[in-house]
Design a protein around this motif. Structure first.
Motif, PDB file in Angstrom:
ATOM      1  N   GLN B 402       0.850  -1.193   0.000  1.00 33.51           N
ATOM      2  CA  GLN B 402       0.000   0.000   0.000  1.00 33.51           C
ATOM      3  C   GLN B 402       0.887   1.245   0.000  1.00 33.51           C
ATOM      4  O   GLN B 402       1.905   1.283   0.681  1.00 33.51           O
ATOM      5  CB  GLN B 402      -0.898   0.013   1.232  1.00 33.51           C
ATOM      6  CG  GLN B 402      -1.784  -1.217   1.353  1.00 33.51           C
ATOM      7  CD  GLN B 402      -2.805  -1.050   2.470  1.00 33.51           C
ATOM      8  OE1 GLN B 402      -3.881  -0.526   2.254  1.00 33.51           O
ATOM      9  NE2 GLN B 402      -2.450  -1.480   3.667  1.00 33.51           N
ATOM     10  N   VAL B 403       0.442   2.266  -0.722  1.00 31.17           N
ATOM     11  CA  VAL B 403       1.333   3.418  -0.878  1.00 31.17           C
ATOM     12  C   VAL B 403       0.543   4.719  -0.991  1.00 31.17           C
ATOM     13  O   VAL B 403      -0.524   4.771  -1.607  1.00 31.17           O
ATOM     14  CB  VAL B 403       2.261   3.204  -2.105  1.00 31.17           C
ATOM     15  CG1 VAL B 403       1.463   3.038  -3.395  1.00 31.17           C
ATOM     16  CG2 VAL B 403       3.279   4.326  -2.265  1.00 31.17           C
ATOM     17  N   MET B 404       1.084   5.755  -0.346  1.00 30.10           N
ATOM     18  CA  MET B 404       0.603   7.130  -0.584  1.00 30.10           C
ATOM     19  C   MET B 404       1.816   7.994  -0.905  1.00 30.10           C
ATOM     20  O   MET B 404       2.961   7.573  -0.731  1.00 30.10           O
ATOM     21  CB  MET B 404      -0.216   7.666   0.602  1.00 30.10           C
ATOM     22  CG  MET B 404       0.490   7.686   1.934  1.00 30.10           C
ATOM     23  SD  MET B 404      -0.648   8.229   3.264  1.00 30.10           S
ATOM     24  CE  MET B 404       0.381   7.932   4.711  1.00 30.10           C
ATOM     25  N   ILE B 405       1.526   9.205  -1.359  1.00 28.36           N
ATOM     26  CA  ILE B 405       2.566  10.085  -1.899  1.00 28.36           C
ATOM     27  C   ILE B 405       2.581  11.374  -1.103  1.00 28.36           C
ATOM     28  O   ILE B 405       1.522  12.001  -0.921  1.00 28.36           O
ATOM     29  CB  ILE B 405       2.254  10.443  -3.383  1.00 28.36           C
ATOM     30  CG1 ILE B 405       1.935   9.193  -4.213  1.00 28.36           C
ATOM     31  CG2 ILE B 405       3.355  11.301  -3.992  1.00 28.36           C
ATOM     32  CD1 ILE B 405       3.106   8.307  -4.517  1.00 28.36           C
ATOM     33  N   GLU B 406       3.760  11.792  -0.653  1.00 27.33           N
ATOM     34  CA  GLU B 406       3.828  13.043   0.103  1.00 27.33           C
ATOM     35  C   GLU B 406       3.941  14.250  -0.816  1.00 27.33           C
ATOM     36  O   GLU B 406       4.546  14.190  -1.878  1.00 27.33           O
ATOM     37  CB  GLU B 406       5.008  13.017   1.085  1.00 27.33           C
ATOM     38  CG  GLU B 406       4.763  12.037   2.219  1.00 27.33           C
ATOM     39  CD  GLU B 406       5.848  12.051   3.290  1.00 27.33           C
ATOM     40  OE1 GLU B 406       6.692  12.961   3.280  1.00 27.33           O
ATOM     41  OE2 GLU B 406       5.838  11.136   4.123  1.00 27.33           O
ATOM     42  N   GLY B 407       3.343  15.347  -0.355  1.00 28.67           N
ATOM     43  CA  GLY B 407       3.373  16.580  -1.133  1.00 28.67           C
ATOM     44  C   GLY B 407       3.773  17.780  -0.285  1.00 28.67           C
ATOM     45  O   GLY B 407       3.936  17.667   0.922  1.00 28.67           O
ATOM     46  N   PRO B 408       3.894  18.924  -0.956  1.00 28.20           N
ATOM     47  CA  PRO B 408       4.451  20.128  -0.321  1.00 28.20           C
ATOM     48  C   PRO B 408       3.553  20.648   0.777  1.00 28.20           C
ATOM     49  O   PRO B 408       2.439  20.216   0.898  1.00 28.20           O
ATOM     50  CB  PRO B 408       4.512  21.113  -1.485  1.00 28.20           C
ATOM     51  CG  PRO B 408       3.450  20.675  -2.420  1.00 28.20           C
ATOM     52  CD  PRO B 408       3.349  19.182  -2.266  1.00 28.20           C
ATOM     53  N   GLY B 409       4.120  21.565   1.492  1.00 28.28           N
ATOM     54  CA  GLY B 409       5.355  22.338   1.527  1.00 28.28           C
ATOM     55  C   GLY B 409       4.936  23.830   1.575  1.00 28.28           C
ATOM     56  O   GLY B 409       4.058  24.207   2.313  1.00 28.28           O
TER      57      GLY B 409
END
Lengths: 600, 600
Positions: B402-409
């Protein structure tokens, strides 16, 4: 009740000086800006920011609340020779809610004779603008809006989505005149409030912030309100509304006006209601008219007038979750129902304009039917009234009166743009002036935040001035701390909006602060922030030593984990090696992994 | 150093009860929700809200920090018979930064044998979902997301702009399974953290909030961190990241995990760096791998892995105003430069997946190149890394992870949507998990607000989880008060986003609170708010008497000026007269003024 002499906060903000820019068309004008000095190691010029704080932050100013501020615009107004002093109205007992003896707030010690337009003369900034005259007020705001930067210096940095706003690279006095003439901007500047430093409210200028203060029947005093006014502008409020109710309204307002370097707005209906003992049905045009003249003579710069609420709109509010939440709106609705006729504000709007134009009082057309909950946002009642406000704006313009339009309220994010677009469409681009809007109802105690979100967005979309909301909204009257939190929150919203609109100078401060942050210039980081005192004290909670102010790490991570320190090492290493070479070597770094499609 | 036994805040929130909903597919599961009772005069059912607080708010729960929470999911995991207990790794001195004696945080008193997948078995929620299996975890989150409402009851109220999200009227277990199978949602649920109540992170579910806590080399202790974790979830944090650095990382994490009813995330790189004495160049795959296993055995639910930072991206950061501001990103960039090769995180990403899948540790793919200033937003470096994160997500999926994606900032408002759209385009709809973003750099001390604005917007656009920012951001480590302010601010942002997306249940709470406000049910207004304690205490500052809690006016205006009181009078009068008749009479109320065009 005792009457303590007002004390206010004075002295410069950290590392800041009030600096002055002279006019060209009007060489005698001196426009204040705030220069924030940075550490010599930065090798950077001071950062110049807008300064709404007035003389209070100037160590050379001689502040005496009992005397009031210098009357900056007196000479400009007199030089125009189209106004004249006159005796003016006498203060009546009902002006102060029949307060007497110990309960009466003392009169302001100095009395100035009021001025008004000579018969037949149009003396509003709008009238001058239409006549092609660039007033000192217009040149003043042009210089102020440019923040001291040179014409095209930052023109290449334009980056934003302005949704139809057209902010030029450089604000000229002629641009100001043109925007005022079109009705797209106002300069609220009652001739009887010459203490105020001119400022402009319009979509093609910096987004402005209003702070509400005011005595109520339940709490507070004159000294507190004067202190709150000075405190609010210290943190950046561009205008202040005195929403006092209860007794002593007249005298409190005098103390505020004589010491206010920013435009002061009011809701005259509140005082009129006090004059009739709080019984809405007993309000009349005569009482209201008298109150308008009273306040215009004192120098109120803009009036909120709830003339847009018409009888046929009242049934539209019956099924609302929160009915009518505007005080002015509910008072007028009650009056209309009782008398079974349209409000005297609507019926006499042209007469109201005649009064306002004699003093150059601007209008803020009140949204008496603004939604008070998410459920009521953008409903038939709200938008019906907004259309009437557009109708009234055109009447005001026909009378040479400056006008802006008030907006909501409580609006979920997906309905905010519709408000702005509708306002632009039906109000002829008159400046929009919104309360928040609050983007959810579930956080009393944090409504500066629920509304700061909406304020930033609607400011981006084109709202010219944001009326602050404090943490006390729905719960109580804001104290001094609440006022500061409200103002700073709304300065954030206004600045975020300026950035997103692509204002040519907005990013200068962000970039300067970020460079300071990256270079561990802690003092500069504090000084360049909206609230240096809070930034410094929060930092000192964790790392109180002066030595840490020059430390090459943050208190969050400690030295080993400081990403910015490591980033400096990387930069140094990269520069040693030669960036071009390095980039070339890395450019084609092979992938260990198969292309995306094959991996699936 | 002393080691005080942790004390945490327990007891229900005002007027609130933990209520339980049983499963259908899995009748033994009991899903907690929070029911907020309203005053009998309202004639309304309790308002049911999401409850992240775990057993701590349940007066019947027997809380003992030294023993840990009940192991809710133990039986579910064992019943699947695809995992097995094993001896596990032995704790090494470096796991706690070689702390000993008085400096060593005591071990958690209870030791549980770790489990892992049997050889060849895929035991992640993603693997089950793909196999068509609806796990108890999936049914649990389905019930949880519905907030106890019936299927179609509020279906007619759908109102929002979802930007492509597709939130159904009712969340079924099958819908959850399908979203997880598609990779559009994750259920972070390490089999070694059975204490956690399952929750889901995805664009078609309620927007979630993460709170960061953690010891640092500079300050703080285990007892404080456990207390902060419980405090954060009391106010609504859905997950907690333990970002501890310095000594005692292993033992502190054990205390947190054993007492955490929410998923716990970490950045394993931080501990790995401690193990090599803080020298980035000395990091190796072996040390990192060992750390992953250590943390997976303890029960960490998701790992932030900065595998997207590749060598050719480093030169892209050289001209940035703030370089690399992610700690993980800067550490890995330094490592890459020193060794002149791609990072071991990128090279070994498939191996990392193999470890994670044996425990069902989810990934949060770290944005090591996120912008640290407005100037650096949406630049080449940021978006190049984002594309690589998309590449890695596909590898994770291929491995059943399972995966999520980090974002800014830091991102100005006009560039926020571009982030979301780009993430959707290049990351195959893996959930987005953003830090803020901060919409201006100029307000240190108020970055919960600068970022709350951006968080609400990006949540609306589709971000699944918002990582909170506290007032101390850039200045210091958050204390207990900062944690609360950060969480409440982000609950506001998440809820504002749910409202704007048109989540079918989001407005229930707003409407209930607004009705309470309109009906002067003060206690209900406090109790339905995100922070009843603050709302009540702010109200009591102005009107402390209990009698005022039933007063038909607000403390802002006093009785005479209370718009809502007047609004009630209007409603009563209108109802007396008959609304239809009244509406008819007003409908055509003649205008005194000429049409708009003629007035100009």
């Amino acid at each position: 009740m005792t009457h303590p002499s007002p004390t206010v906060t004075t002295g410069p903000l950290p590392a800041s000086r009030r600096v002055w820019h002279a006019g060209v068309l009007h060489p005698d004008i001196r426009v204040p800006l705030r220069a924030i000095d940075v550490h010599p190691t930065a090798g950077e010029p001071p950062v110049t920011v807008y300064d709404s704080a007035g003389p209070y932050t100037d160590p050379d100013a001689d502040i005496a609340i009992e005397r009031g501020l210098p009357r900056l615009r007196d000479a400009w107004i007199a030089a125009r020779t189209d106004t004249e002093p006159y005796d003016g109205r006498h203060v009546k007992p009902e002006d102060n809610g029949f307060a007497d003896g110990e309960r009466l707030t003392p009169e302001f010690p100095v009395r100035h004779q009021p001025r008004r337009a000579k018969a037949g003369r149009a003396i509003t900034q709008l009238a001058y603008a239409r006549a092609g005259i660039v007033t000192p007020e217009m040149e003043f705001v042009a210089i102020r809006e440019n923040l001291g930067r040179q014409a095209a210096k930052h023109a290449l940095d334009r980056d934003g989505e302005a949704f139809g706003a057209a902010i030029p690279d450089h604000i000229t006095p002629e641009f100001v005149r043109d925007e005022v003439a079109r009705g797209r901007a106002i300069i609220p500047a009652n001739i009887n409030h010459p203490e105020a430093e001119p400022m402009i409210i319009g979509r093609n200028f910096l987004v402005k912030v209003n702070a509400n203060i005011g005595n109520s029947a339940v709490t507070s005093s004159m000294a507190e309100e004067v202190d709150k006014m000075v405190w609010a502008i210290r943190w950046g409020a561009d205008t202040v509304m005195d929403l006092s109710t209860g007794r002593n309204i007249h005298n409190i307002r005098d103390w505020i006006l004589r010491n206010a370097p920013v435009p002061i707005g009011t809701v005259p209906l509140y005082q009129a209601l006090e004059k009739v003992g709080g019984v809405a049905e007993d309000l009349s045009w005569e009482v209201f008219r008298d109150t308008l003249i009273e306040q215009a003579e004192q120098g109120v710069d803009y009036f909120t007038i709830h003339a847009g609420l018409r009888m046929h709109m009242i049934p539209m509010t019956i099924d609302r979750v929160t009915g009518i939440v505007s005080r002015g709106g509910s008072i007028m609705a009650k009056w209309c129902l009782h008398h079974h006729k349209e409000s005297f504000l609507y019926e006499h709007f042209a007469d109201i304009c005649d009064i306002a134009r004699a003093y150059d009082v601007s209008f803020s057309l009140g949204d008496g039917l603004r939604p008070g909950s998410i459920a009521d946002a953008n409903d038939q009642a709200q938008f019906a009234e907004l259309e009437t406000l557009g109708e009234l704006a055109r009447i005001a313009w026909a009378k040479d009166c400056q006008v802006m339009i008030e907006g909501p309220g409580h609006v979920p994010m997906h309905k905010i743009k519709q408000n702005m677009d509708k306002q632009l469409a039906v109000c002829g681009e008159a400046p929009f002036y919104t309360l928040g809007p609050l983007t959810t109802d579930i956080a009393p105690g944090y409504d500066h935040i629920t509304s700061g979100i909406g304020a930033a967005m609607i400011g981006w979309f084109g709202t010219a001035m944001l009326c602050y909301v404090t943490p006390k909204e729905h719960l109580g009257l804001p104290d001094r701390d609440d006022v500061k939190v409200g103002v700073v929150t709304y300065k954030i919203a206004a600045h975020a909006a300026d950035l997103a609109k692509g204002h040519p100078a907005a990013r200068i401060r962000d970039d300067a602060l970020s460079r300071a942050r990256f270079e561990f210039r802690w003092e500069d980081q504090f000084n360049l922030s909206l609230d240096p005192d809070t930034a410094r004290s929060m930092h000192d909670e964790t790392l109180p030593n002066a030595a840490h102010k020059t430390a090459l790490f943050c208190s969050m991570c400690g030295p080993k984990f400081c990403s910015m320190r490591i980033s400096h090492d990387i930069r140094a290493e990269a520069q040693k090696e030669g960036m071009a070479k390095m980039a070339e070597r890395f450019r084609d770094g092979g992938s260990l992994y198969v292309p995306l499609e094959e991996a699936e």
